[in-house]
Each structure stands twice: as structure tokens, then as C-alpha cells.
Design an enzyme around this catalytic site. Structure first.
Site, PDB file in Angstrom:
ATOM      1  N   TYR A  30       0.835  -1.202   0.000  1.00 53.55           N
ATOM      2  CA  TYR A  30       0.000   0.000   0.000  1.00 53.55           C
ATOM      3  C   TYR A  30       0.875   1.259   0.000  1.00 53.55           C
ATOM      4  O   TYR A  30       0.643   2.194  -0.781  1.00 53.55           O
ATOM      5  CB  TYR A  30      -0.933   0.019   1.214  1.00 53.55           C
ATOM      6  CG  TYR A  30      -1.669   1.337   1.349  1.00 53.55           C
ATOM      7  CD1 TYR A  30      -2.736   1.643   0.503  1.00 53.55           C
ATOM      8  CD2 TYR A  30      -1.266   2.303   2.282  1.00 53.55           C
ATOM      9  CE1 TYR A  30      -3.387   2.868   0.586  1.00 53.55           C
ATOM     10  CE2 TYR A  30      -1.918   3.528   2.366  1.00 53.55           C
ATOM     11  CZ  TYR A  30      -2.969   3.804   1.522  1.00 53.55           C
ATOM     12  OH  TYR A  30      -3.602   5.020   1.591  1.00 53.55           O
ATOM     13  N   ARG A  68       1.815   9.057  12.640  1.00 54.34           N
ATOM     14  CA  ARG A  68       1.448  10.339  13.258  1.00 54.34           C
ATOM     15  C   ARG A  68      -0.050  10.608  13.165  1.00 54.34           C
ATOM     16  O   ARG A  68      -0.644  11.180  14.085  1.00 54.34           O
ATOM     17  CB  ARG A  68       2.208  11.465  12.549  1.00 54.34           C
ATOM     18  CG  ARG A  68       1.973  12.862  13.100  1.00 54.34           C
ATOM     19  CD  ARG A  68       2.403  13.910  12.090  1.00 54.34           C
ATOM     20  NE  ARG A  68       1.616  13.813  10.865  1.00 54.34           N
ATOM     21  CZ  ARG A  68       1.980  14.339   9.693  1.00 54.34           C
ATOM     22  NH1 ARG A  68       3.125  14.990   9.587  1.00 54.34           N
ATOM     23  NH2 ARG A  68       1.206  14.212   8.622  1.00 54.34           N
ATOM     24  N   ARG A  90     -10.481   5.443   8.424  1.00 55.64           N
ATOM     25  CA  ARG A  90      -9.441   4.997   7.491  1.00 55.64           C
ATOM     26  C   ARG A  90      -8.406   4.223   8.309  1.00 55.64           C
ATOM     27  O   ARG A  90      -7.868   4.747   9.281  1.00 55.64           O
ATOM     28  CB  ARG A  90      -8.798   6.191   6.793  1.00 55.64           C
ATOM     29  CG  ARG A  90      -9.732   6.899   5.830  1.00 55.64           C
ATOM     30  CD  ARG A  90      -9.035   8.009   5.089  1.00 55.64           C
ATOM     31  NE  ARG A  90      -8.650   9.095   5.974  1.00 55.64           N
ATOM     32  CZ  ARG A  90      -7.771  10.040   5.669  1.00 55.64           C
ATOM     33  NH1 ARG A  90      -7.154  10.002   4.516  1.00 55.64           N
ATOM     34  NH2 ARG A  90      -7.496  11.006   6.519  1.00 55.64           N
ATOM     35  N   PHE A 103      15.798  19.598  -1.623  1.00 52.96           N
ATOM     36  CA  PHE A 103      14.396  19.251  -1.830  1.00 52.96           C
ATOM     37  C   PHE A 103      14.085  17.861  -1.267  1.00 52.96           C
ATOM     38  O   PHE A 103      13.024  17.646  -0.666  1.00 52.96           O
ATOM     39  CB  PHE A 103      14.098  19.293  -3.336  1.00 52.96           C
ATOM     40  CG  PHE A 103      12.746  18.768  -3.712  1.00 52.96           C
ATOM     41  CD1 PHE A 103      11.611  19.563  -3.585  1.00 52.96           C
ATOM     42  CD2 PHE A 103      12.603  17.472  -4.193  1.00 52.96           C
ATOM     43  CE1 PHE A 103      10.360  19.067  -3.933  1.00 52.96           C
ATOM     44  CE2 PHE A 103      11.354  16.979  -4.543  1.00 52.96           C
ATOM     45  CZ  PHE A 103      10.226  17.778  -4.407  1.00 52.96           C
TER      46      PHE A 103
END
Length: 413
Positions: A168, A212, A225, A285
Site C-alpha cells: 500500500y 502520526r 481509514r 528538496f
């Protein structure tokens, strides 16, 4: 900026916070004039302010590609996350989403707040996408197609095993890592990274978010969920939602620590991926979110507050990470610091203590073997919580000067 209480406790946050504030204002001024690009960069600021700041330093063409890639996947994620959409409606949209990005008029109303705006006006994103170079378009389409199919699969299947969990996370985040690596390569600035390393970059971030966001996800209306794998949580409780109840606090923390230990598996791959990057803007980044991830895991570990509210890094520490992350040595230093913080929280009686310590020691070994300098400024200062009156006085003076300067500048304008 951060709260006054946090600034008083951590006065060395002030300068990084001010720099972050100025960077945010600069990002707002950099928004293009063309309506579709203005919409895209404005939405980017709204759905992820920290990402919008980091993306600004990329080369303009690559920056545009990454911006659109992010918004396309954020829109796809909005469809997946909206529990109010019937499965027979949601699944076909997810599977066909890679075709919708070529349609200048397609939109689908779902989500809430800024995400609803993104979906209602998705035609702006499609218009910008069609202005990208073909190699960027191909990479974005490929990842969107694979991600949509993966999301559709898990709409109909729960996350049962750890293998399911990894699969997933691969679909919703590992593919983001693969896609970004393809965009970096298409720009000519980087070699194409191995897929397993790109995948780990995404999995480390996604697993951190899943840990989290437990409470937010389990309390989702109209339907929870559930992304924590049954193979892990069933060792501690009968139902995943049982973790949030106070009577299960001990078992909840043990389960949480098990989840964090699983996420740490990807840290060494992330370090290897980042160490191979050549372009400084691409490096920053990539590096800043990874440092934020290990910092968040360190805060979440052994912390019952994960099941009571929101646990996240304070804004001042986030500002420090953005300000200080310039070289791979900085990344090794941050990973070492946060792994030390996490290690100090390990309870020897925790069922996974041995495994957790082993993974932390492996991360620390990698950091030390990199030539980690002994004389450096750590991210986490042992005496950060000092309430010295001198420091508070200095802080007040600095803030007064800043306020006076900004007031005078406003009057001049």
C-alpha cells in the site's frame, strides 16, 4: 512564526523562524502571472506550505514539473481519502485518473476546504500539465496510472499483513519516489536512482505520516481509514480503534513503538539515496522532508499523545532543519541526533526494544562511518529548555526591534 512560549523556551529558533517567514513571503511573490500557473502555485502554498518553500529553489522547468506532479497526486489522494464517495464511483475515477490529466475541462467535486477548490478547478492543473515537456508528461502519467490502480486495489482490500502495508505504501508514496527520480533524471541533473532506493524514500515518509495521523484517520467520518497492518496491531488489541482508549494505553504505546521500528527499516536506504545526489537544489528538496520524518518518528516513539491529539515537530525546529540542511554531512548529523533522541526513549521492557535498538545502532553506524564531524551544532540541544532571564530579555529586545522595523516599513509604504 512559532508560539511565544515555544520561542521563549527555544530562543535560538528566532533567527531560523525569521528566515522561514521571509522565504514564505518570497515564495508568494514568485507566483506566475498566467492564470493556470498562478492557480497551481497558489494551491501548492495552501495544501503544503513547507513543500512549496522547498520547491522554489529548483530549476524553473523542473520546479514546474514537480509542482504539477505533486498537485496531480494530491488530487488523486483527495479522491481516495474522501470516505463519502461510493466505492463504485471512486474506483473507476482512480483507475482512469491518468487520462483525466490530459482533459482541459475535467473536474470532480470532492474533498473539503482547499482540496475541494483543487478538485473543482482541476482544469487549471491539466492546462499547466499540457505545457510541460513530453518527457515530464510521460513520467507523471506513468506514476499516476500505477498509483491510481494501486489505490483502487486497496479501496476493496484492508491492510492485513506487513507485506500488504509495504505494498500500500509503495502505491501511495513509493511511486512518488520513483516518479521524482524519473523527473530528476529527465531534467539531466541526476542519474536515475535504483527503484528500491526511490521506493524507500517514499515509504519512510508515508509510514511516518500513517503513524502520526492515527487519531485523525481512525476518527474519520463517515468511515474510519485504517492503514496500520492487522499483523502488527492484533498483537496488542482486538480492534484497531481500541488503541485510542485510555484503558489500553500501555498496549497502544507498545504497538506504536512496533510501528516506528518498522518505519526505521527504510532509513539507511534513504541515506544512500541522498548521498548519491549531485544537484544542490534537488538534494535539499529531498533531504529536508526526510529529516522531518526521522524527527517526527523520534517525537512519536513511546508517546501516548499520538492517541490523544497531534504530535509534530515545533515550527522553530522545522525552521532550523530548513535553514541548516545544506550538505550530506548535515543530513548525517540530523539522522544521528534524532536517532539518539529516539534511542534515549527506548524502554528495555518494550517487546520490540532489542529490534528498535538494533535498527537505531545501524543508522548511527552509517552516520559515524560517513565521517560525521564531532564538532558541530546539534539539532537537539541538551539545554534547549533553559529559561534564562538573559535569553528572554534578549528575545524581547530582538522582537521589539523587528516589530519597530516592520511598522516603520509599513508606514513608508
Amino acid at each position: 512564526m512559532g508560539s511565544l512560549g515555544a520561542i521563549v523556551r527555544h530562543p535560538d529558533d528566532v533567527y531560523p523562524l525569521l528566515k522561514l517567514k521571509m522565504a514564505a513571503r518570497h515564495a508568494e511573490k514568485q507566483i506566475p502571472e498566467e492564470p493556470h500557473w498562478a492557480f497551481c502555485y497558489t494551491m501548492l502554498l495552501k495544501v503544503s506550505r513547507s513543500f512549496a518553500l522547498v520547491i522554489q529553489q529548483l530549476d524553473p522547468q523542473l520546479r514546474n514539473a514537480v509542482c504539477i506532479f505533486y498537485l496531480v497526486l494530491r488530487a488523486l489522494d483527495t479522491v481516495e481519502d474522501d470516505t463519502g464517495i461510493a466505492t463504485d464511483v471512486k474506483v473507476p475515477i482512480l483507475i482512469a485518473f491518468h487520462r483525466h490529466i490530459y482533459d482541459r475541462v475535467w473536474h470532480f467535486s470532492c474533498g473539503t476546504k482547499e482540496y475541494k477548490v483543487l478538485m473543482d478547478q482541476f482544469h487549471h492543473v491539466s492546462t499547466a500539465f499540457l505545457e510541460l515537456e513530453k518527457n515530464y508528461q510521460a513520467a507523471i502519467e506513468n506514476i499516476t496510472k500505477r498509483m491510481g490502480a494501486g489505490m483502487a486495489k486497496f479501496i476493496c482490500n484492508e491492510v492485513e499483513t506487513v507485506d500488504d502495508y509495504d505494498e500500500y505504501c509503495h502505491y501511495v508514496a513509493g511511486l512518488v519516489g520513483l516518479g521524482l527520480s524519473k523527473l530528476f533524471h529527465a531534467s539531466g541533473k541526476e542519474d536515475l536512482a535504483p527503484d528500491h532506493l526511490s521506493n524507500s524514500m517514499g515509504l519512510f515518509l508515508q509510514k511516518t505520516n500513517i503513524i502520526r495521523d492515527y487519531l485523525e484517520d481512525i476518527n474519520e467520518i463517515p468511515k474510519s481509514r485504517m492503514f496500520w497492518p492487522r499483523q502488527i496491531w492484533s498483537k496488542y488489541v482486538n480492534k484497531l480503534e481500541d488503541l485510542k482508549y485510555e484503558e489500553n494505553s500501555v498496549k497502544a504505546v507498545q504497538c506504536l513503538n512496533d510501528m516506528v521500528t518498522n518505519a526505521l527499516l527504510h532509513a539507511e536506504d534513504c541515506l544512500k539515496y541522498m548521498s548519491a545526489l549531485r544537484d544542490m537544489s534537488i538534494f535539499r528538496f529531498c533531504a529536508i522532508p526526510q529529516i522531518m520524518a526521522i524527527g517526527t518518528l523520534a517525537l512519536c516513539y513511546n508517546n501516548i499523545e499520538v492517541f490523544r491529539g497531534v504530535v509534530k515537530m515545533r515550527r522553530g525546529l522545522t525552521a532550523k532543519v530548513i535553514d541548516r540542511t545544506k550538505t550530506m554531512a548535515d543530513v548525517y548529523g540530523a539522522f544521528f541526533d534524532f536517532s539518539c533522541m529516539l534511542k534515549s526513549k527506548v524502554d528495555k521492557n518494550d517487546p520490540n526494544a532489542t529490534k528498535t535498538l538494533s535498527r537505531l545502532e545501524a543508522i548511527q553506524k552509517t552516520c559515524r562511518e560517513s565521517g560525521l564531524p564531532s564538532k558541530r551544532k546539534p539539532y537537539i540541544l541538551r539545554n534547549e529548555s533553559t529559561n534564562s532571564s538573559t535569553m528572554v530579555l534578549i528575545l524581547v529586545i530582538i522582537l521589539s526591534i523587528i516589530f519597530a522595523y516592520l511598522s516603520a516599513k509599513r508606514q513608508d509604504n
